[in-house]
Write a protein that holds these residues in place. Structure first.
Motif, mmCIF file in Angstrom:
data_model
loop_
_atom_site.group_PDB
_atom_site.id
_atom_site.type_symbol
_atom_site.label_atom_id
_atom_site.label_comp_id
_atom_site.label_asym_id
_atom_site.label_seq_id
_atom_site.Cartn_x
_atom_site.Cartn_y
_atom_site.Cartn_z
ATOM 1 N N ASN A 1 -26.417 8.188 -6.439
ATOM 2 C CA ASN A 1 -25.410 8.852 -5.627
ATOM 3 C C ASN A 1 -24.875 10.092 -6.341
ATOM 4 O O ASN A 1 -23.694 10.416 -6.260
ATOM 5 N N VAL A 2 -25.751 10.770 -7.096
ATOM 6 C CA VAL A 2 -25.368 11.997 -7.792
ATOM 7 C C VAL A 2 -26.209 13.134 -7.234
ATOM 8 O O VAL A 2 -27.268 13.442 -7.749
ATOM 9 N N PRO A 3 -25.763 13.754 -6.132
ATOM 10 C CA PRO A 3 -26.560 14.859 -5.597
ATOM 11 C C PRO A 3 -26.458 16.060 -6.532
ATOM 12 O O PRO A 3 -25.366 16.524 -6.832
ATOM 13 N N GLY A 4 -27.609 16.528 -7.006
ATOM 14 C CA GLY A 4 -27.607 17.639 -7.944
ATOM 15 C C GLY A 4 -27.350 18.975 -7.275
ATOM 16 O O GLY A 4 -27.030 19.950 -7.941
ATOM 17 N N VAL B 1 -26.404 16.373 -0.853
ATOM 18 C CA VAL B 1 -25.284 15.505 -0.490
ATOM 19 C C VAL B 1 -25.642 14.669 0.736
ATOM 20 O O VAL B 1 -25.318 13.484 0.830
ATOM 21 N N ARG C 1 -16.424 15.342 -20.114
ATOM 22 C CA ARG C 1 -16.545 14.085 -19.372
ATOM 23 C C ARG C 1 -16.922 12.913 -20.257
ATOM 24 O O ARG C 1 -16.903 11.785 -19.801
ATOM 25 N N LEU D 1 -23.623 6.437 -15.813
ATOM 26 C CA LEU D 1 -24.079 5.931 -14.526
ATOM 27 C C LEU D 1 -25.355 5.140 -14.754
ATOM 28 O O LEU D 1 -26.221 5.565 -15.509
ATOM 29 N N ARG E 1 -16.225 26.710 -12.612
ATOM 30 C CA ARG E 1 -16.519 25.406 -12.015
ATOM 31 C C ARG E 1 -15.274 24.555 -11.952
ATOM 32 O O ARG E 1 -15.065 23.817 -10.977
ATOM 33 N N ARG E 2 -14.438 24.634 -12.970
ATOM 34 C CA ARG E 2 -13.183 23.889 -12.924
ATOM 35 C C ARG E 2 -12.278 24.420 -11.830
ATOM 36 O O ARG E 2 -11.483 23.662 -11.268
ATOM 37 N N ARG F 1 -13.319 25.390 -9.049
ATOM 38 C CA ARG F 1 -14.056 25.166 -7.796
ATOM 39 C C ARG F 1 -14.581 26.467 -7.204
ATOM 40 O O ARG F 1 -14.577 26.657 -5.992
ATOM 41 N N MET G 1 -18.617 21.427 -8.001
ATOM 42 C CA MET G 1 -20.035 21.090 -7.992
ATOM 43 C C MET G 1 -20.211 19.585 -7.905
ATOM 44 O O MET G 1 -19.764 18.948 -7.005
ATOM 45 N N ARG G 2 -20.778 19.020 -8.940
ATOM 46 C CA ARG G 2 -21.142 17.628 -8.825
ATOM 47 C C ARG G 2 -19.940 16.697 -8.867
ATOM 48 O O ARG G 2 -19.949 15.652 -8.242
ATOM 49 N N GLU G 3 -18.892 17.106 -9.604
ATOM 50 C CA GLU G 3 -17.806 16.156 -9.836
ATOM 51 C C GLU G 3 -17.251 15.584 -8.550
ATOM 52 O O GLU G 3 -16.932 14.415 -8.472
ATOM 53 N N GLY G 4 -17.156 16.445 -7.537
ATOM 54 C CA GLY G 4 -16.537 16.016 -6.300
ATOM 55 C C GLY G 4 -17.197 14.772 -5.751
ATOM 56 O O GLY G 4 -16.537 13.867 -5.268
ATOM 57 N N GLY G 5 -18.520 14.727 -5.847
ATOM 58 C CA GLY G 5 -19.231 13.598 -5.279
ATOM 59 C C GLY G 5 -19.090 12.347 -6.116
ATOM 60 O O GLY G 5 -19.054 11.242 -5.606
ATOM 61 N N VAL G 6 -18.989 12.532 -7.430
ATOM 62 C CA VAL G 6 -19.002 11.369 -8.306
ATOM 63 C C VAL G 6 -17.632 10.734 -8.389
ATOM 64 O O VAL G 6 -17.480 9.535 -8.460
ATOM 65 N N GLY H 1 -11.176 18.117 -10.795
ATOM 66 C CA GLY H 1 -11.824 17.275 -11.797
ATOM 67 C C GLY H 1 -11.093 17.273 -13.115
ATOM 68 O O GLY H 1 -11.452 17.989 -14.025
#
Lengths: 501, 184
Positions: free
Chosen positions: A85-88, A93, A227, A233, A429-430, A432, B1-6, B97
């Motif tokens: 469940n990790v869409p790259g 998605v 993280r 996972l 990225r942080r 968004r 990016m990916r964080e939202g989904g996880v 995130g």
């Protein structure tokens, strides 16, 4: 029948031992980088490019390898999407909506088999489309002048930004950042240094490999560090990948619908991958027949978007190769790679470098076949790669990025730029802010600027320069649609929702 | 990016508040907080770039747009976007995130990357990369011995691959070079 004769020549190129092994290596590498969290095809292409220079292989062979990574990563990405469940990618998605529930219900093997077959059909059918459509589009694009090219590039920016799923303001920041990075260095037309910060290293501009590895690889490593400790996972074990005739018959129509939707949307610059999977899924949920279980593990919910995303990936090669206008982050990186290898994509590519275009098309048939043959029996092996711990994987990526950047210009200052772009990518990225428009701006910015300035020099006043033909006006109309369409949709959605959150 | 989904379930206001990239700035400011100041900073950077780009002019009649058109367009887009985001930092997807481990570890990771170009001329590729990658491995949660093993394995493997298999020279480092008349 002419395209097919040319395609036969292409097979002669693709079946040379070097190209055959590069296609194989490319799709295997693509599967691996698509599967592993945090690498992805963009990093893989940027990492390999300096290496290809070092080895010095012909451009068609390099493109066969890089394209193999591009479409191979789609297969790999499906594996981690379905099992973890990790869409790259944003496009994947949709696959997770039904793929992950299938995996949780112990039907992961079936989901992966459907995904592999759907990807194969979507990919192969759209190569057919590529072979037929690309020469037509190339002939048509011969009429494009600088004004039309400029409008087309603005369309690519508008579409990528408005379909990125981010807030419009964040998309503006992203495009602006990319264009600003693109403007660093000597202006080729006037010779004025832009943003040189008193350093000669910056007169040549920012190398796109350096910026790409910073924005994507370094920021990914920093995010992984942040993280760390959040818990790993775990992929459920895959016993067997089963493929039954009855199962295939159930999803056959969905695969074909998804392929068609994916190809058509993939050809449009900018819309591409993400939109196609959402549209394909939406169509399935409406036409899915009586026994619908969408969202709870319906195989058709995996088949349609998987076929669509692969068809779109192939379709996106058409504007890239015949117009030289990429429609996504990955194709933008491919364009940068092509330019660096001395191949200029555009309407003349098919005439001037037939071995590049037709060799690539033929190799994509071969590569997709490799992928199908690899993915059905070897999924278990690929899944085991997911157990490589982050503290080996991420320093490995970082180390490769450092060597690749050193190999580009042999200048340690490039590492400072890479780190700067890494921190920038992390902050974006942080915040968004999507990275795809940034990379598009970086690669397409200089081309758009050159065409705009040429158009202005040719035209009689701004109006005449930008709208010299009905074609240019039509393209500007599409720009307005690409910007206004999603905005209107958002407005309607907001009105439908209750006021208080 | 990916964080939202996880990691779903991060509250709309919680994300930027806890995970703002500049903790300590504007934390007492209630809603908006750190995220707002980051966007303000981005707008200031854009303005500075615009100030610089304004001077890029030529007097060619045939080049109406000139060298400043592209940077000024970039600045306009950045300025519009970051001002809009500074005014409404929360109107987006849930949370940005938040970092589980705070700001210290990402800063250390960035510092490790930044140290590499300054150390490479002296220590060479092998020692610098090995050390930096071992440091990254530790930041990613590996114990010291494993981190050192991973770092040195990566450095040696890359050195062998690039220098011997691909013929790309990598810096050996001034420390390890015997001084020669022509300079190291």
């Amino acid at each position: 029948m002419e395209p097919f004769a040319l395609l036969a020549d292409g097979f002669a190129v693709a079946l040379r031992p070097l190209n055959l092994s590069l296609a194989f290596g490319g799709v295997v590498l693509g599967t691996v980088v698509g599967l592993l969290p945090g690498i992805g095809p963009i990093n893989a292409i940027a990492l390999l490019l300096p290496l290809l220079f070092a080895v010095g292989i012909p451009p068609e062979s390099a493109l066969i390898l890089l394209a193999g990574i591009y479409y191979g990563s789609q297969y790999g990405n499906s594996i981690s999407t379905i099992l973890l469940n990790v869409p790259g990618t944003p496009a994947a998605v949709v696959t997770a909506l039904d793929g992950y529930p299938m995996a949780r219900a112990g039907r992961g093997g079936e989901a992966l088999a459907i995904s592999a077959v759907a990807s194969f059909v979507g990919g192969t059918l759209s190569i057919f489309g590529l072979v037929l459509l690309a020469p037509l589009l190339a002939g048509w694009a011969l009429r494009f002048g600088p004004a039309e090219y400029f409008a087309l590039m603005v369309l690519a920016f508008a579409a990528v930004a408005s379909f990125s799923g981010a807030r419009p303001a964040a998309s503006l920041v992203a495009v602006g950042t990319g264009l600003l990075l693109a403007s660093v260095g000597l202006d080729p037309q006037s010779g004025i240094p832009r943003f040189p910060f008193g350093r000669l290293d910056l007169f040549d501009g920012l190398d796109f490999v350096v910026v790409t590895l910073g924005l994507f690889a370094v920021s990914e490593v920093i995010l992984a560090v942040e993280r760390a400790g959040a818990g790993a996972l775990l992929a459920p074990p895959i016993r067997r990948v089963r493929l039954t005739l009855a199962g295939l018959r159930d999803v056959g129509a969905s695969v074909l619908r998804g392929s068609g939707i994916g190809f058509l949307l993939g050809v449009l610059p900018g819309a591409g991958g993400t939109v196609s999977t959402f549209v394909a899924y939406g169509v399935e949920t409406r036409t899915g027949g009586p026994e619908r279980k969408f969202g709870k593990g319906d195989p058709r919910g995996v088949a349609a978007p998987e076929a669509a995303s692969n068809a779109a990936a192939t379709g996106a090669m058409i504007p890239l190769l015949t117009l030289g206008v990429p429609g996504s982050a990955t194709t933008a990186v491919l364009l940068g790679a092509l330019l660096a290898l001395g191949v200029t994509p555009g309407p003349l590519l098919l005439d001037r470098n037939p071995e590049v275009f037709w060799g690539l098309a033929a190799s994509m048939y071969v590569g997709n076949l490799f992928l199908l043959l690899l993915n059905l029996p070897l999924v278990g092996v690929f899944v085991r790669l997911l157990r490589v711990p982050g503290w080996i994987l991420m320093p490995g990526v970082a180390g490769l990025a450092v060597v690749a950047v050193l190999a580009v210009n042999r200048n340690p200052f490039d590492l400072v730029i890479m780190t700067g772009c890494g921190i920038l990518g992390y902050l974006l990225r942080r915040g968004r802010v999507p990275l795809a428009p940034v990379i598009l701006g970086l690669v397409l910015g200089p081309l758009a600027e050159r065409n705009l300035r040429r158009a202005l020099a040719l035209g009689d006043g701004v109006g005449d320069a930008l709208f010299p033909s009905p074609l240019a006006a039509g393209l500007w109309g599409l720009v307005v649609l690409a910007v206004a369409g999603p905005a209107l949709g958002r407005l309607r959605a907001r009105r439908g929702r209750p006021r208080i959150q | 990016m990916r964080e939202g989904g996880v990691r779903p379930g991060v509250g709309k206001d919680g994300g930027a508040e806890r995970g703002g990239v500049h903790p300590g700035v504007g934390m007492g400011g209630g809603k908006g907080g750190a995220a707002r100041w980051v966007w303000v900073a981005a707008a200031v950077v854009a303005l500075a770039a615009g100030w610089e780009a304004w001077g890029y002019q030529v007097a060619f009649v045939t080049d109406a747009a000139g060298p400043r058109a592209l940077p000024l367009l970039a600045v306009a887009l950045m300025l519009a976007g970051s001002v809009a985001l500074a005014l409404r930092p929360h109107t987006g997807a849930p949370g940005s995130g938040p970092g589980e481990t705070g700001i210290v570890r990402p800063v250390l990771a960035g510092a490790l990357f930044l140290a590499i170009p300054f150390l490479i001329p002296w220590l060479g590729f092998m020692v610098t990369a090995g050390g930096a990658m071992a440091g990254l491995a530790m930041l990613l949660g590996a114990p010291l011995t494993r981190a050192l093993a991973a770092g040195s394995a990566i450095a040696v493997a890359l050195y062998l691959l690039f220098v011997y298999a691909l013929g790309v020279p990598l810096p050996v480092g001034a420390l390890f070079l015997a001084p020669t008349p022509g300079g190291g």
